[in-house]
Design a protein around this motif. Structure first.
Motif, PDB file in Angstrom:
ATOM      1  N   UNK A  30       2.969   6.953  11.246  1.00 45.56           N
ATOM      2  CA  UNK A  30       3.187   6.399   9.962  1.00 45.56           C
ATOM      3  C   UNK A  30       4.060   5.755   9.747  1.00 45.56           C
ATOM      4  N   UNK A  31       3.624   4.181   9.430  1.00 48.17           N
ATOM      5  CA  UNK A  31       4.719   3.128   9.061  1.00 48.17           C
ATOM      6  C   UNK A  31       5.287   3.372   8.012  1.00 48.17           C
ATOM      7  N   UNK A  32       4.676   3.900   6.960  1.00 47.67           N
ATOM      8  CA  UNK A  32       5.308   4.008   5.974  1.00 47.67           C
ATOM      9  C   UNK A  32       6.407   5.005   5.963  1.00 47.67           C
ATOM     10  N   UNK A  33       6.436   6.203   6.690  1.00 43.77           N
ATOM     11  CA  UNK A  33       7.544   7.001   6.997  1.00 43.77           C
ATOM     12  C   UNK A  33       8.407   6.212   7.663  1.00 43.77           C
ATOM     13  N   UNK A  34       8.248   5.271   8.623  1.00 49.10           N
ATOM     14  CA  UNK A  34       9.049   4.623   9.513  1.00 49.10           C
ATOM     15  C   UNK A  34       9.398   3.234   9.050  1.00 49.10           C
ATOM     16  N   UNK A  35       9.374   3.026   7.816  1.00 49.26           N
ATOM     17  CA  UNK A  35       9.492   1.678   7.438  1.00 49.26           C
ATOM     18  C   UNK A  35      11.046   0.855   7.427  1.00 49.26           C
ATOM     19  N   UNK A  36      12.084   2.098   7.922  1.00 47.50           N
ATOM     20  CA  UNK A  36      13.318   1.476   8.265  1.00 47.50           C
ATOM     21  C   UNK A  36      13.135   0.550   9.377  1.00 47.50           C
ATOM     22  N   UNK A  37      12.063   0.810  10.172  1.00 49.13           N
ATOM     23  CA  UNK A  37      11.821  -0.145  11.574  1.00 49.13           C
ATOM     24  C   UNK A  37      11.672  -1.641  11.161  1.00 49.13           C
ATOM     25  N   UNK A  38      10.965  -1.494  10.042  1.00 50.16           N
ATOM     26  CA  UNK A  38      10.416  -2.927   9.745  1.00 50.16           C
ATOM     27  C   UNK A  38      11.603  -3.614   8.443  1.00 50.16           C
ATOM     28  N   UNK A  73       0.909  -1.308   0.056  1.00 48.98           N
ATOM     29  CA  UNK A  73       0.003  -0.134   0.093  1.00 48.98           C
ATOM     30  C   UNK A  73       0.836   1.388   0.100  1.00 48.98           C
ATOM     31  N   UNK A  74       0.498   2.277  -0.794  1.00 47.37           N
ATOM     32  CA  UNK A  74       0.965   3.495  -0.758  1.00 47.37           C
ATOM     33  C   UNK A  74       1.288   4.110   0.715  1.00 47.37           C
ATOM     34  N   UNK A  75       0.202   4.002   1.535  1.00 47.92           N
ATOM     35  CA  UNK A  75       0.710   4.473   2.856  1.00 47.92           C
ATOM     36  C   UNK A  75       0.100   3.606   3.915  1.00 47.92           C
ATOM     37  N   UNK A  76       0.733   3.189   5.018  1.00 45.62           N
ATOM     38  CA  UNK A  76       0.151   2.558   5.912  1.00 45.62           C
ATOM     39  C   UNK A  76       0.134   3.144   7.236  1.00 45.62           C
ATOM     40  N   UNK A  77      -0.788   3.267   8.287  1.00 45.92           N
ATOM     41  CA  UNK A  77      -0.904   4.140   9.285  1.00 45.92           C
ATOM     42  C   UNK A  77      -1.131   2.805  10.417  1.00 45.92           C
ATOM     43  N   UNK A  78      -0.815   3.300  11.804  1.00 45.93           N
ATOM     44  CA  UNK A  78      -0.890   2.447  12.923  1.00 45.93           C
ATOM     45  C   UNK A  78      -1.842   3.101  13.857  1.00 45.93           C
ATOM     46  N   UNK A  79      -2.893   2.496  14.389  1.00 48.46           N
ATOM     47  CA  UNK A  79      -3.561   2.928  15.379  1.00 48.46           C
ATOM     48  C   UNK A  79      -3.868   2.175  16.507  1.00 48.46           C
ATOM     49  N   UNK A  80      -3.839   2.787  17.847  1.00 51.17           N
ATOM     50  CA  UNK A  80      -4.178   1.742  19.026  1.00 51.17           C
ATOM     51  C   UNK A  80      -5.570   1.759  19.316  1.00 51.17           C
ATOM     52  N   UNK A  81      -6.216   0.737  19.347  1.00 49.71           N
ATOM     53  CA  UNK A  81      -7.666   0.770  19.473  1.00 49.71           C
ATOM     54  C   UNK A  81      -8.047   0.670  21.131  1.00 49.71           C
ATOM     55  N   UNK A  82      -7.010   0.434  21.743  1.00 50.72           N
ATOM     56  CA  UNK A  82      -7.363   0.284  23.374  1.00 50.72           C
ATOM     57  C   UNK A  82      -6.125   0.606  24.033  1.00 50.72           C
ATOM     58  N   UNK A  83      -6.151   0.928  25.220  1.00 44.88           N
ATOM     59  CA  UNK A  83      -5.077   1.073  26.266  1.00 44.88           C
ATOM     60  C   UNK A  83      -5.030  -0.167  27.202  1.00 44.88           C
ATOM     61  N   UNK A  84      -5.370  -1.382  26.911  1.00 42.80           N
ATOM     62  CA  UNK A  84      -5.087  -2.558  27.453  1.00 42.80           C
ATOM     63  C   UNK A  84      -3.726  -3.003  27.485  1.00 42.80           C
ATOM     64  N   UNK A  85      -2.982  -2.978  28.758  1.00 39.90           N
ATOM     65  CA  UNK A  85      -1.504  -3.521  28.511  1.00 39.90           C
ATOM     66  C   UNK A  85      -1.544  -4.748  28.385  1.00 39.90           C
ATOM     67  N   UNK A  86      -2.469  -5.660  28.673  1.00 39.05           N
ATOM     68  CA  UNK A  86      -2.240  -7.104  28.393  1.00 39.05           C
ATOM     69  C   UNK A  86      -2.689  -7.550  27.231  1.00 39.05           C
ATOM     70  N   UNK A  87      -3.795  -6.999  26.378  1.00 39.55           N
ATOM     71  CA  UNK A  87      -4.281  -7.524  25.260  1.00 39.55           C
ATOM     72  C   UNK A  87      -4.245  -6.063  24.394  1.00 39.55           C
TER      73      UNK A  87
END
Length: 879
Positions: free
Chosen positions: A758-766, A688-702
């Motif tokens: 923005x994971x596309x901008x941070x793709x070096x981490x992957x 995909x041209x751009x991939x973003x990451x979103x946290x859907x909850x603040x649960x530490x365990x799940x």
């Protein structure tokens, strides 16, 4: 069994020739004789080694063929069944055709080499044919996709064209090898049983090697090349061994007048058909039985198959030993059938006892210990019954010694009938018995079929007096089985306050609806994994977020349904069309009957369509364009699920997105290791041209995250987001959803609160993570190991310090303050994602017992949030 009659001369004694003269005991008539040139022990061992390698390669082919055709046809039960049927029809046809040819060939070992060469050529052409079919699949799907029966017929035709040639040649290998190896008429049973045992043991080795060694290390194509190399080596070595093979005069079967044993062939063929039917039907049912207590990964299914094949091989070895003894054939077959029925009838009770009422096996074992535990369980429950059943078909070949035909023709005819029975058994068990009788009664019915056949044999051989004790045993077995199976659990025992509401059994799965203290839940093969009413707010959020992040979604596709709560939440939006795909019809029925109060009219709304089909398959074949495609939560360790994280699947999804469209991939990080998560993320970034990451909850365990792949990246329209949220009733992000939301009165800000970069901008981490492809299915083979490591207490899941470190690295590589996605968001609001991360950090640190650091993180969250709220002219409801 009309006409089934075993002549007394089935015994390993003297054979009478048509003219009344007698040959030496056990020597073949001159038409079928392999002249008395004793095979040297070394050559015999080499020949058996070739046949072992042939079985090995054949099973590797079968595993890989089923996998590749699953990508093309889908992994639904009907597609798998039609593919298997096409393969085994080829085997049956080859056994019959080459069995007849075997008696006319002067050099059967050389002919065997030619067959192996044919397998190699057909296997080499397979992928070319598959590519051609893949190119034609989209127009075919567009034409027939709305007609399930027509589409199934088309899939069967394609599978037949792709698999039949190789399977046809494979089917001829046992008859030709029998023709080569059998030297004396009374050696037919023992030799054929040995060949069957060796070939089946090779198949067991292939069934183990494919998932445990070859595919994880080499990938699918290289594994296929390995099997191809093994087949070519077998063919070449067989040619070398055939140099020492003396040419024999071709047989002339059919010229000899029939004798009193002429009816034996028909009867034995019927019994071979019954053996194939019941054995493969039981394999289907026993696999479903074990699916209730296993993780159901490629590894656990392989363990069940390997155990089954090894037991069949051991049964063939026992048949070889029995073939060397002077036994009454009818009585021996009767004992085998009745004894087999009794042993089959015990398997549900042994299974329920061993698993303590269908409790999951090896709940705290690491991966290695878990595999050993599954092998042990399969051996205890299935080992003896399968071994006993494995005696029947090879021993039939022994009784066929009275059928005065060539070894190849005899074995070919019986093997063909046995394989055809297997096709019928597989289809009947999967599509008729499970739905009509349920799992436990289906096993009982097959047990009774064995006993009934055994009683018939006893009555034919010794009259009613001999059959009376067995009839009494059968009656007791029937009564006991029918009563006891009603007491067996249809799913897991109702523990922890749960109550089983209804169970749905069918070709795809056993699905149970259970009621607990917190609400209704849906269990798939005795496992939670499909959600429930107790977490409906979070399930609905999985629809709301992707749709809200799109400016104006009209056509929406859901990959997976589960309870239907998530897909039903999409109907709260002003969309025009909703297509939901679900692999299991039992899941759809369970949701329809018991979860409609929470599905927002999913089954009545005219905008919604539910299709029982593989979602990946539908996306690949459809010409429809979608604004949003939502991939629900899947168990990544389950067999076949890894393909939903592959580059090929994501590329097909990208092609199905309308301009401005997005693909939403939900992941529950407790189910993934860090490497597996990064593999999925990198695969998306590659497509995909751009991939973003979103946290859907603040649960530490799940921790639950959303990976959003966009076709046409554009800045987030915060005004449109606020307007669309305000239009929805009830509000999808209300204060009841998450405790942390109560501090954020602005609903659009709550969405930003979960933005993680923005994971596309941070793709070096992957960069170091593997790309998950159909050829190199990293996730499917790694996730089961991660799952077992987590269950054993090893911290394999991606959470805690490792997850926080990754989140921080994303913000360092792609700061939200300069993120193009947030270009139209006021500067102070761009701090909200960092505030959200600090809240998650405080929860994670608190869970880890680091109270001071947790308080410091929460304080930073409050400061960042207060600054953003002050700039927006609002004040927090509570701190």
């Amino acid at each position: 069994f009309a006409g089934l009659s075993l002549h007394p001369r089935c015994q390993p004694s003297e054979r009478q020739t048509p003219g009344g003269s007698r040959n030496a005991p056990g020597v073949l008539h001159e038409r079928h004789v392999v002249q008395a040139e004793p095979t040297r022990r070394g050559a015999r061992a080499a020949t058996l080694a070739l046949f072992f390698a042939s079985g090995f390669a054949g099973l590797v082919y079968q595993v890989l063929w089923m996998r590749e055709l699953g990508f093309l046809f889908g992994n639904d039960a009907h597609a798998v069944a039609t593919t298997l049927a096409a393969f085994f029809l080829g085997i049956a046809a080859g056994s019959a055709a080459f069995g007849r040819w075997a008696e006319r060939t002067a050099r059967p070992l050389l002919a065997y080499a030619a067959l192996e060469g044919g397998v190699a050529i057909a296997a080499l052409l397979y992928f070319g044919l598959l590519d051609a079919f893949a190119a034609a699949y989209e127009p075919l799907f567009a034409t027939l996709g709305e007609s399930p029966y027509a589409m199934t017929a088309a899939k069967f035709g394609i599978a037949l064209l792709a698999l039949f040639p190789a399977a046809f040649f494979m089917g001829g290998t046992l008859p030709l090898m029998s023709q080569h190896m059998v030297r004396r008429q009374n050696a037919l049973g023992a030799t054929a049983a040995l060949l069957y045992a060796v070939n089946t043991a090779g198949a067991a080795a292939g069934a183990f090697a494919a998932p445990f060694l070859l595919v994880p290390r080499l990938g699918v194509r290289a594994s296929y090349a390995t099997a191809l190399g093994a087949t070519l080596a077998v063919a070449l070595l067989a040619v070398a061994l055939a140099r020492n093979e003396t040419a024999r005069p071709p047989s002339a079967a059919g010229t000899q007048p029939p004798d009193a044993g002429a009816s034996a062939p028909r009867g034995l063929a019927l019994l071979a058909l019954l053996s194939g039917f019941t054995t493969i039907a039981l394999e289907v049912l026993w696999t479903r039985m074990f699916a209730q207590v296993l993780q159901n990964s490629v590894y656990t299914f392989a363990v069940i198959l390997v155990t089954f094949l090894l037991a069949l091989a051991a049964g063939a070895a026992l048949a070889r030993a029995l073939s060397r003894r002077e036994l009454d054939a009818r009585r021996a077959l009767g004992v085998l059938l009745v004894g087999g029925g009794l042993l089959v009838a015990t398997t549900p009770f042994v299974f329920a006892t061993y698993t303590d009422g269908l409790d999951s096996l090896g709940s705290s074992e690491g991966f290695g210990g878990y595999v050993l535990r599954v092998f042990l369980a399969a051996g205890v429950v299935l080992g003896l019954p399968t071994l006993w059943l494995g005696v029947l078909f090879p021993y039939l070949v022994k009784t066929a010694e009275a059928w005065r035909s060539s070894p190849g023709r005899t074995v070919g005819r019986l093997a063909s009938a046995n394989t055809l029975g297997g096709v019928a058994g597989s289809l009947t068990a999967g599509f008729v018995m499970l739905e009509a009788l349920g799992l436990w009664l289906s096993i009982a019915a097959l047990a009774l079929a064995y006993v009934a056949a055994g009683l018939w044999f006893a009555a034919q051989g010794g009259g009613a007096r001999r059959a009376a004790p067995l009839a009494l045993a059968a009656a007791l077995l029937a009564a006991g089985t029918l009563v006891a199976t009603q007491r067996l659990p249809r799913a897991a025992a109702s523990t922890g306050g749960e109550q089983i509401v209804e169970v749905f059994e069918g070709p795809a799965a056993t699905v149970a609806v259970v009621r607990g203290r917190r609400g209704m839940r849906l269990k798939h093969n005795n496992h939670y994994g499909l959600g429930g009413s107790d977490d409906r707010n979070q399930e609905a959020r999985q629809a709301h977020w992707p749709l809200l992040l799109h400016p104006s979604p009209a056509n929406v596709f859901f990959l997976g349904m589960g309870t239907g709560i998530t897909a039903g939440a999409a109907l709260q939006h002003p969309i025009e069309q909703l297509l939901v795909t679900e692999l299991s019809p039992e899941v759809v029925e369970g949701s329809r009957r018991h979860f409609t109060p929470w599905t927002n009219g999913l089954f009545e709304d005219p905008r919604a369509t539910i299709r029982v089909e593989d979602g990946r398959n539908v996306l690949r074949g459809s010409r429809q364009r979608y604004d949003v495609i939502v991939a629900d939560l899947f168990l990544p360790w389950r067999a076949g699920v890894g393909s939903l994280y592959s580059r090929e699947h994501y590329a097909a999804a990208l092609e199905r997105l309308a301009p401005g469209g997005s693909y939403a991939q939900w992941l529950l990080l407790i189910q993934f290791s860090e490497e597996e998560f990064k593999a999925v993320a990198r695969t998306l970034v590659e497509v995909f041209p751009r991939v973003t990451l979103w946290r859907a909850n603040a649960r530490a365990t799940h921790p639950l995250v959303l990976l959003l792949g966009e076709r046409d990246p554009a800045p987030l329209d915060i005004a449109a987001l606020e307007r669309r949220i305000a239009e929805l009733t009830p509000t999808p992000l209300d204060a009841r959803g998450r405790a942390e939301d109560r501090a954020i009165p602005d609903l659009a800000m709550r969405v930003l609160y979960g933005y993680q970069g923005n994971l596309t901008a941070a793709r070096a981490l992957l960069a170091d993570a593997p790309v998950n492809t159909d050829d190199r299915p990293y996730v499917e083979y790694s996730a089961p190991i991660t799952h077992r490591r987590k269950r054993s207490g090893d911290a394999a899941a991606f959470r805690g310090d490792a997850l926080l470190e990754f989140y921080d690295a994303v913000f360092s590589a792609a700061p939200p303050e300069s993120d193009p996605l947030l270009a139209n968001v006021r500067a102070s609001w761009r701090r909200i994602p960092r505030a959200g991360l600090d809240l998650f950090r405080s929860r994670a640190l608190q869970h880890a017992g680091e109270a001071e650091a947790a308080l410091a993180a929460f304080a930073r969250n409050e400061r960042e949030l207060a600054a953003a709220l002050a700039d927006s002219g609002t004040a927090p409801e509570a701190k």
